[in-house]
Write a protein that holds these residues in place. Structure first.
Motif: not given
Length: 317
Positions: A230-237
């Motif tokens: 979830a952290r990666s999705v948040l940062e990428l988006l």
């Protein structure tokens, strides 16, 4: 790596068989989730010199053997508060043109007015990895190359290109995790890879056509595969939204993650392990360095020439 090696050997007249239990359309792995950027100059920012030197040959190799290469260059931008990152990137690489907002708007009208400065790498290119892999398979099929799920009883010379699965014979191979998203965003039109620099979460966005973009990618020292955090999705988006607010309306089509095979120096190796040759350790430069490694392997088989990426074990020395 395996398909590139098979392609190079078959093109030189060798009889080749490709063996992979998972081979076929829809096969997922590092090659499936890759960005497909043929960007040797940008990658030189944090890579060794061979990545730049050999990466320059990759664009022509993919043009000849797979096609579908888009020659549009790469744009590197940064938000105003991180402008020192652009200066740092420029100091660490070459092959770019510093451009201002007017030239940027000519290249990418949808980024008009959003960035005052950028670096344009005109000689870089990109491809769709999934299309490229399918093209290599199709090219091998036209040469009569057999695809098999298991080794035959008398396999002949074996070249091991198993990636992380080869840790049974290559004990210092490690995984470097990368995560990516595929977005559909027809409201934003970009024609070339865009790299948005950030001291903590740099991203790249690669157009796939028809409003589809690949967004990546993290670099995590881990061999965990298959799921995106979830952290990666948040940062990428969040980074994509900062690049252009239109990505706030994007649809998430796919999420994917895999672990790239890498050696301690992050350079590939060709070597002998028991009774087989191996090629491994492409790290984050799979599409950029696979052609060079394949050509070095083929030269070694044809003439006995020692590959630049040759690695000798202690007992071989």
């Amino acid at each position: 790596m395996g398909l590139a090696t098979a392609t190079e050997l078959a093109a030189r007249g060798h009889t080749v068989r490709v063996v992979d239990p998972a081979l076929g359309p829809g096969t997922q792995g590092c090659s499936w989730w890759a960005g497909g950027m043929l960007a040797p100059w940008c990658e030189f920012e944090n890579a060794e010199e061979p990545v730049l030197r050999h990466g320059r040959t990759a664009i022509d190799w993919w043009d000849r053997h797979a096609g579908g290469v888009t020659h549009a260059g790469t744009l590197v931008v940064t938000l105003g508060r991180d402008r020192q990152e652009l200066d740092r990137f420029a100091r660490r690489t070459e092959g770019f043109e510093p451009i201002g907002s007017d030239r940027l708007a000519e290249l990418e009208p949808d980024l008009s007015g959003r960035f005052h400065r950028a670096l344009f790498f005109p000689d870089e290119a990109h491809l769709d990895p999934r299309t490229a892999v399918a093209a290599l398979q199709a090219g091998l099929a036209t040469r009569g190359v057999t695809l098999a799920a298991v080794l035959p009883p008398d396999p002949g010379r074996i070249i091991d290109c198993r990636g992380l699965a080869a840790r049974d014979i290559l004990t210092d191979l490690r995984g470097v995790r990368g995560e990516m998203l595929v977005l559909r965003c027809p409201g934003v039109a970009l024609s070339r890879p865009i790299r948005l620099l950030h001291p903590r979460v740099p991203i790249y966005l690669v157009p796939r056509g028809e409003g589809i973009y690949m967004l990546g990618a993290t670099m995590i020292e881990s061999d965990r595969r298959g799921v995106v955090t979830a952290r990666s999705v948040l940062e990428l988006l969040s980074a994509a939204y900062a690049l252009h607010p239109g990505f706030g309306e994007a649809e998430i089509v796919e999420l994917g993650a895999d672990a790239r095979p890498a050696f301690p120096d992050n350079l590939p190796r060709i070597g002998q392990a028991g009774w087989r040759l191996y090629a491994n350790g492409l790290y984050r430069h799979g599409y950029l360095l696979a052609p060079a490694v394949a050509m070095q392997l083929a030269d070694h088989i044809d003439t006995g020439a020692k590959p630049e990426f040759w690695h000798e074990t202690d007992h071989q020395r």
